[in-house]
Write a protein that holds these residues in place. Sequence first.
Motif, mmCIF file in Angstrom:
data_model
loop_
_atom_site.group_PDB
_atom_site.id
_atom_site.type_symbol
_atom_site.label_atom_id
_atom_site.label_comp_id
_atom_site.label_asym_id
_atom_site.label_seq_id
_atom_site.Cartn_x
_atom_site.Cartn_y
_atom_site.Cartn_z
ATOM 1 N N ASP A 48 0.828 -1.203 0.000
ATOM 2 C CA ASP A 48 0.000 0.000 0.000
ATOM 3 C C ASP A 48 0.863 1.254 0.000
ATOM 4 N N THR A 49 0.618 2.129 -0.972
ATOM 5 C CA THR A 49 1.291 3.423 -1.019
ATOM 6 C C THR A 49 0.268 4.479 -1.431
ATOM 7 N N ALA A 50 0.727 5.676 -1.734
ATOM 8 C CA ALA A 50 -0.157 6.772 -2.147
ATOM 9 C C ALA A 50 0.684 7.872 -2.755
ATOM 10 N N ALA A 51 0.059 8.650 -3.630
ATOM 11 C CA ALA A 51 0.770 9.800 -4.191
ATOM 12 C C ALA A 51 1.234 10.731 -3.086
ATOM 13 N N GLY A 52 0.419 10.888 -2.046
ATOM 14 C CA GLY A 52 0.742 11.776 -0.945
ATOM 15 C C GLY A 52 1.799 11.255 0.007
ATOM 16 N N TYR A 53 2.272 10.029 -0.200
ATOM 17 C CA TYR A 53 3.362 9.496 0.622
ATOM 18 C C TYR A 53 4.724 9.829 0.014
ATOM 19 N N PHE A 54 4.739 10.291 -1.248
ATOM 20 C CA PHE A 54 5.969 10.679 -1.939
ATOM 21 C C PHE A 54 7.003 9.556 -1.984
ATOM 22 N N ASN A 55 6.548 8.319 -2.042
ATOM 23 C CA ASN A 55 7.510 7.207 -2.097
ATOM 24 C C ASN A 55 7.183 6.200 -3.195
ATOM 25 N N GLU A 56 6.319 6.582 -4.136
ATOM 26 C CA GLU A 56 5.914 5.639 -5.176
ATOM 27 C C GLU A 56 7.106 5.128 -5.992
ATOM 28 N N GLU A 57 8.094 5.993 -6.244
ATOM 29 C CA GLU A 57 9.243 5.547 -7.022
ATOM 30 C C GLU A 57 9.979 4.407 -6.329
ATOM 31 N N GLY A 58 10.215 4.558 -5.023
ATOM 32 C CA GLY A 58 10.913 3.519 -4.275
ATOM 33 C C GLY A 58 10.108 2.240 -4.187
ATOM 34 N N VAL A 59 8.798 2.371 -3.968
ATOM 35 C CA VAL A 59 7.925 1.205 -3.909
ATOM 36 C C VAL A 59 7.944 0.469 -5.244
ATOM 37 N N GLY A 60 7.799 1.216 -6.328
ATOM 38 C CA GLY A 60 7.794 0.604 -7.648
ATOM 39 C C GLY A 60 9.108 -0.062 -7.988
ATOM 40 N N ARG A 61 10.219 0.550 -7.575
ATOM 41 C CA ARG A 61 11.533 -0.038 -7.849
ATOM 42 C C ARG A 61 11.668 -1.389 -7.160
ATOM 43 N N ALA A 62 11.177 -1.480 -5.918
ATOM 44 C CA ALA A 62 11.244 -2.744 -5.188
ATOM 45 C C ALA A 62 10.425 -3.823 -5.893
ATOM 46 N N ILE A 63 9.255 -3.455 -6.387
ATOM 47 C CA ILE A 63 8.398 -4.419 -7.072
ATOM 48 C C ILE A 63 9.047 -4.895 -8.368
ATOM 49 N N ARG A 64 9.625 -3.960 -9.107
ATOM 50 C CA ARG A 64 10.251 -4.334 -10.383
ATOM 51 C C ARG A 64 11.498 -5.184 -10.174
ATOM 52 N N LEU A 280 -4.115 19.569 4.465
ATOM 53 C CA LEU A 280 -4.088 18.550 3.426
ATOM 54 C C LEU A 280 -3.881 19.164 2.047
ATOM 55 N N LEU A 281 -4.559 20.263 1.786
ATOM 56 C CA LEU A 281 -4.479 20.881 0.469
ATOM 57 C C LEU A 281 -3.159 21.616 0.243
ATOM 58 N N ALA A 282 -2.388 21.808 1.317
ATOM 59 C CA ALA A 282 -1.062 22.424 1.167
ATOM 60 C C ALA A 282 -0.033 21.427 0.655
ATOM 61 N N ILE A 283 -0.408 20.141 0.622
ATOM 62 C CA ILE A 283 0.477 19.082 0.135
ATOM 63 C C ILE A 283 0.167 18.840 -1.336
ATOM 64 N N ASP A 284 1.197 18.826 -2.165
ATOM 65 C CA ASP A 284 0.995 18.685 -3.607
ATOM 66 C C ASP A 284 1.844 17.539 -4.149
ATOM 67 N N PRO A 285 1.245 16.368 -4.408
ATOM 68 C CA PRO A 285 2.019 15.236 -4.928
ATOM 69 C C PRO A 285 2.618 15.471 -6.301
ATOM 70 N N ALA A 286 2.134 16.508 -7.009
ATOM 71 C CA ALA A 286 2.706 16.810 -8.324
ATOM 72 C C ALA A 286 4.030 17.549 -8.192
ATOM 73 N N GLY A 287 4.368 17.916 -6.969
ATOM 74 C CA GLY A 287 5.596 18.676 -6.737
ATOM 75 C C GLY A 287 6.832 17.808 -6.722
ATOM 76 N N LYS A 288 7.857 18.283 -6.069
ATOM 77 C CA LYS A 288 9.178 17.659 -6.099
ATOM 78 C C LYS A 288 9.169 16.298 -5.415
ATOM 79 N N HIS A 289 9.772 15.318 -6.063
ATOM 80 C CA HIS A 289 10.015 14.000 -5.476
ATOM 81 C C HIS A 289 11.532 13.820 -5.334
ATOM 82 N N GLU A 290 11.887 13.033 -4.364
ATOM 83 C CA GLU A 290 13.319 12.775 -4.126
ATOM 84 C C GLU A 290 13.964 12.079 -5.322
#
Length: 290
Positions: A48-64, A280-290
């Motif tokens: 389980d992840t979410a855009a608002g957790y800002f960790n989708e890249e890491g989660v996806g890398r582990a799955i791949r 909540l609305l101050a958080i923007d998942p479209a913004g910078k990711h690590e």
Amino acid sequence: MVTNMRTTTLRGGVEMPLIGFGTFQIWQQEAAREAVSQALDAGYRLIDTAAGYFNEEGVGRAIRQSSVPREQIVLTSKLWPTDASYAGAKVAVQRSLNHLGVDYIDVYLLHQALGDYYGAWRALTEMQQAGYIRSIGVSNFNAGRLYDLAQFSGVVPAVNQIELNPWRQQRATRKTAAKLGTVIEAWSPFAQGRDGIFSNSVITTIAARHHVTTAQVILRWATQQGIIVIPKSVHRQRMDANLAATDFDLTEAEIAEIARLDRYPDDPGAVNSPQLIERLLAIDPAGKHE
């Protein structure tokens, strides 16, 4: 590694493990990759992840990178309310697919009952029909919002992911979900360790009786009632222990004992304050990711 994973089947046929791995507050991509890699190795098949957790890249890398076939993994992500519109949801789903590096997401949820979630829901139904999502649902919807969306959209959410634990048992929302055929998924199943939940005398007595941990009793109390749980840990020993929490059964009397621990029996479910909505609305998942 657990091989006898118990599951439940969502509307539409997605088979969900009753115990999954949560990634909330694992903010760094490499930490997320490492934790999910360990979880998959331990036998978890629901991530389980979410855009608002800002960790989708890491989660996806582990799955791949995992040797576990993609089709054996149930991957969940969620739409943040800043993207809650018809057009915004279409863009956000594609963004999550890109960040995760996958062709489809198994379960995709509206993260909050905020914004134009009706428009977003319509977009998700279309993305599901197009094959980008296998199953759609909601998160943090109270009984009223859940029933409203199901009745007036014509599409019943497959899942409602809500805060649920022995202190807050969400009876009203669970009753409505059962009526609709929506599966409940519990975030914060341990109440974040608050108010001595791991040392509660009722739970510790039950744990001693079954020769298991209090954490395992809490997870089994939920899963035995058909509730999915997604505990998070970055420690392998706890991952293993959590995953083994379906290896025993509680008695009806024990489930009833824990039911009496509910501190909010008349809880209507999530009700957001203006101050929380602002945060909540101050958080923007479209913004910078690590």
